[in-house]
Design an enzyme around this catalytic site. Structure first.
Site, PDB file in Angstrom:
ATOM      1  N   SER A 151      -0.640  12.221   2.178  1.00 26.52           N
ATOM      2  CA  SER A 151      -0.169  12.559   0.840  1.00 26.52           C
ATOM      3  C   SER A 151      -1.182  13.472   0.140  1.00 26.52           C
ATOM      4  O   SER A 151      -1.536  14.516   0.673  1.00 26.52           O
ATOM      5  CB  SER A 151       0.098  11.277   0.044  1.00 26.52           C
ATOM      6  OG  SER A 151       0.738  11.555  -1.187  1.00 26.52           O
ATOM      7  N   ASP A 222      11.311  11.320   3.190  1.00 28.24           N
ATOM      8  CA  ASP A 222      10.306  11.232   2.124  1.00 28.24           C
ATOM      9  C   ASP A 222      10.982  11.469   0.772  1.00 28.24           C
ATOM     10  O   ASP A 222      11.519  12.539   0.514  1.00 28.24           O
ATOM     11  CB  ASP A 222       9.207  12.273   2.358  1.00 28.24           C
ATOM     12  CG  ASP A 222       7.988  12.072   1.474  1.00 28.24           C
ATOM     13  OD1 ASP A 222       8.141  11.547   0.359  1.00 28.24           O
ATOM     14  OD2 ASP A 222       6.879  12.456   1.903  1.00 28.24           O
ATOM     15  N   HIS A 256       7.939   8.213   2.320  1.00 31.65           N
ATOM     16  CA  HIS A 256       6.604   8.716   1.975  1.00 31.65           C
ATOM     17  C   HIS A 256       5.495   7.768   2.428  1.00 31.65           C
ATOM     18  O   HIS A 256       4.475   8.219   2.958  1.00 31.65           O
ATOM     19  CB  HIS A 256       6.500   8.952   0.466  1.00 31.65           C
ATOM     20  CG  HIS A 256       5.250   9.668   0.069  1.00 31.65           C
ATOM     21  ND1 HIS A 256       5.020  10.991   0.374  1.00 31.65           N
ATOM     22  CD2 HIS A 256       4.132   9.244  -0.592  1.00 31.65           C
ATOM     23  CE1 HIS A 256       3.840  11.359  -0.082  1.00 31.65           C
ATOM     24  NE2 HIS A 256       3.280  10.319  -0.670  1.00 31.65           N
TER      25      HIS A 256
END
Length: 278
Positions: A151, A222, A256
């Site tokens: 991320s 995601d 995610h």
């Protein structure tokens, strides 16, 4: 939350150091996950902040001679925008068992027990201090260095590989082209707020200049960072002479935060790692 509040509190929204509750004080140890050969170290930044970090050591490091090819590899583990380094120890354990490598897990400023408050400028200084630590520490100073970022940690990893020739390879998972691009996707009806974002993390402007081997791991579902961000980064890297250096793996059901749990995730890293001879 209104636009003025979004602007004033944007770094608290971007860098969720207090989520989940207890993240600043409750930090698991590597030994909780079967990795007993480690040091808890303090890394001091240029602006005199103390950062908390774990140096997890490969078991037989002392048997090797003083060359990169013999002494092994160190992963610089750069975590996402929430929680602390202890929350990523299950991932570190798998990487450690697969590759018998050193792992430096860094708590950015304002995360866990590290001092300060997070920002793009600050996190770059944190990485500068971590890289200096890796260059000086007897366990890691002659090893290959692989940056691994998830991320926002992927943006930190890209910036690190862009700025440091000492990086030998890079792994990024579910990262973005830039923070303003993400904000525009999240708030399409007030797209203009992208121009008021203090931290840019403009990975799309750096990825084309990185020449080391790169592994991109993307969750197709995601819901936070649209997968098109990863695809754009891959495309830029390939179009700038990186075709042979870029490996792109997609995980159909990966969201995610759970892409690392998807079937084939660690197998993809292992295959890439072994092909490079790390």
């Amino acid at each position: 939350m209104g636009i003025p509040s979004l602007y004033l509190n944007q770094r608290d929204i971007i860098y969720c150091a207090n989520d989940p509750v207890g993240s600043r004080t409750q930090i698991d140890l590597p030994s909780d996950y079967g990795m007993s050969n480690y040091e808890q170290v303090k890394i001091v930044t240029k602006d005199k902040l103390n950062l908390d970090a774990y140096l997890i050591k490969k078991e037989e490091i002392g048997l090797y001679t003083n060359t990169k090819s013999r002494i092994g590899t160190t992963i610089l583990f750069l975590h996402g925008n929430a929680g602390n380094m202890g929350h990523r120890l299950p991932i570190a354990r798998i990487l450690y068992n697969l590759f018998d490598c050193n792992i430096l897990m860094l708590s950015y400023r304002g995360y866990g027990r590290s001092e300060g408050s997070p920002s793009e400028k600050g996190l770059k200084m944190d990485v500068d201090a971590a890289m200096e630590f890796l260059k000086q520490n007897p366990t890691t100073k002659n090893t290959k260095i692989v940056v691994y970022g998830q991320s926002i940690g992927g943006a930190v990893a890209i910036d690190t590989a862009y700025r440091y020739k000492e990086i030998d390879a890079m792994i990024v998972e579910n990262t973005f082209t830039s923070l303003p691009d993400v904000v525009e996707c999240m708030f399409p009806y007030v797209w203009f707020i992208r121009y008021f974002i203090k931290d840019s993390w403009a990975s799309k402007n750096k990825i084309g200049s990185i020449s080391v081997p790169m592994l991109f791991l993307s969750g197709r579902k995601d819901s936070l960072v649209p997968p098109k961000h990863m695809l754009e980064l891959v495309t830029i890297a390939r179009n700038n002479g990186g075709e042979s250096k870029v490996t792109f793996k997609e995980f159909e059901n990966g969201n995610h935060n759970d892409t690392c749990t998807q079937f084939g995730y660690f197998e993809s890293i292992q295959s890439w790692w072994e092909n490079l001879g790390l």
